[in-house]
Motif scaffolding. Structure first.
Motif, PDB file in Angstrom:
ATOM      1  N   ILE A  18       0.840  -1.195   0.000  1.00 41.76           N
ATOM      2  CA  ILE A  18       0.000   0.000   0.000  1.00 41.76           C
ATOM      3  C   ILE A  18       0.874   1.242   0.000  1.00 41.76           C
ATOM      4  N   TYR A  74      -4.980   1.859  10.471  1.00 45.68           N
ATOM      5  CA  TYR A  74      -3.941   2.209   9.508  1.00 45.68           C
ATOM      6  C   TYR A  74      -3.175   3.446   9.971  1.00 45.68           C
ATOM      7  N   ALA A  94      -6.112  -2.808   1.700  1.00 47.94           N
ATOM      8  CA  ALA A  94      -5.693  -2.559   3.081  1.00 47.94           C
ATOM      9  C   ALA A  94      -6.580  -3.309   4.064  1.00 47.94           C
TER      10      ALA A  94
END
Length: 338
Positions: A18, A74, A94
């Motif tokens: 990511i 995150y 994610a």
């Protein structure tokens, strides 16, 4: 000696693919930052290994300080605020990887979803998938999207779906616009790094997210969605200090059914985010009650050595310690449910 069960709920993780995808598209894994902020972040960020780790340093830290579970969300390189053409797919990836990280050690980890908020319809779809199919326990929203606060009607479907799913939404600070940094925090009297600190972890992003949640309350969203639950870190980002002032000044001129503080005390939970300081704890406990405080460390950005002892040495009763250390988290994030 009291044996604690500790759950912390603002603990961060990132995934290499990511980060690399964001870097490829934007030229920086931390998009839209001024040079002073980049200087600061580069001197203070944990390593990529620390951010991605779920089995070595992270577990060692948890074991050392008696943390039974981390609720992962995150980190700074979140894909949330990218434009939808990129964010929709990266948020999906994610969340898949977050679910896999949780599945690798489900007694030690739970996870929060990341949503492509620039496309609310896609965000609603991904929220439903993240909760119902992936087993994630809520959502983290970082900063604001495209300089729009989340009280903007554009985002209402996201909160409506979260209320329907009983999924708590954790509001987390993110980087403020450079125009705000320049106006409030820049000066020839100090260094660029000092400007970066003042505009971020020192003050600025706390002010920004406090305003964000204040706007959510004043927008009337809790009159429309009375079951919606929000979570705010860093002892409420300054707002609890102003409950009485806001009630006195705002109540005669708002369209809310209740005073400002009513919604905060009913719909919002606060966490320390590793700011283990007794004056702030005492204020928040007085204003909110121990039943609306959830523990958090902000790992790996913060790794305080008093993670465990702060609870036992702050004058809390055993019942208050149990609420703050794990019971409130279990209730709000449904951690007793598979």
């Amino acid at each position: 000696m009291m044996i604690l069960k500790i759950i912390t709920v603002e603990e961060h993780i990132q995934f290499k693919n990511i980060t690399e995808a964001i870097q490829k598209q934007t030229g920086n894994a931390l998009p839209s930052l001024s040079s002073d902020m980049l200087n600061y972040m580069h001197t203070s960020l944990p390593s990529a290994n620390q951010m991605e780790d779920t089995s070595q340093a992270r577990i060692k830290f948890m074991n050392q300080y008696g943390i039974d579970m981390q609720v992962l969300s995150y980190g700074n390189s979140s894909p949330q605020n990218l434009q939808p053409a990129l964010a929709v797919e990266l948020c999906r990836q994610a969340n898949d990887q977050m679910a896999a990280a949780v599945a690798s050690n489900p007694t030690r980890f739970a996870g929060l979803a990341t949503l492509p908020v620039g496309d609310p319809a896609a965000a609603v779809k991904e929220l439903e998938r993240a909760i119902n199919k992936l087993g994630l326990k809520g959502v983290e929203l970082k900063g604001n999207f495209d300089n729009r606060f989340f009280d903007d009607p554009m985002f209402f479907p996201i909160f409506e779906k979260a209320a329907e799913l009983d999924a708590p939404i954790y509001f987390h600070p993110s980087f403020i616009p450079s125009s705000i940094t320049d106006h409030y925090f820049n000066s020839p009297n100090w260094s660029d790094v000092a400007t970066g600190i003042l505009s971020s972890a020192g003050f600025g992003w706390h002010m920004d997210i406090g305003i964000q949640i204040m706007r959510m309350v004043v927008s009337g969203i809790f009159d429309k969605l009375p079951s919606l639950t929000l979570v705010s870190g860093h002892w409420g980002e300054f707002i609890p200090m102003f409950f009485e002032r806001l009630d006195e000044e705002l109540t005669p001129y708002s369209n809310l059914k209740h005073p400002f503080s009513y919604y905060y005390r009913h719909n919002i939970y606060l966490t320390p985010s590793g700011m283990f300081t007794k004056p702030q704890l005492d204020l928040v406990k007085t204003e909110m009650g121990a039943d609306h405080i959830i523990y958090s460390v902000d790992y790996p950005y913060k790794q305080p050595t008093n993670t465990n002892s702060f609870l036992t040495q702050s004058g809390l009763s055993n019942d208050e310690i149990e609420l703050i250390s794990h019971q409130n988290a279990e209730q709000v994030f449904h951690l007793d449910e598979n």
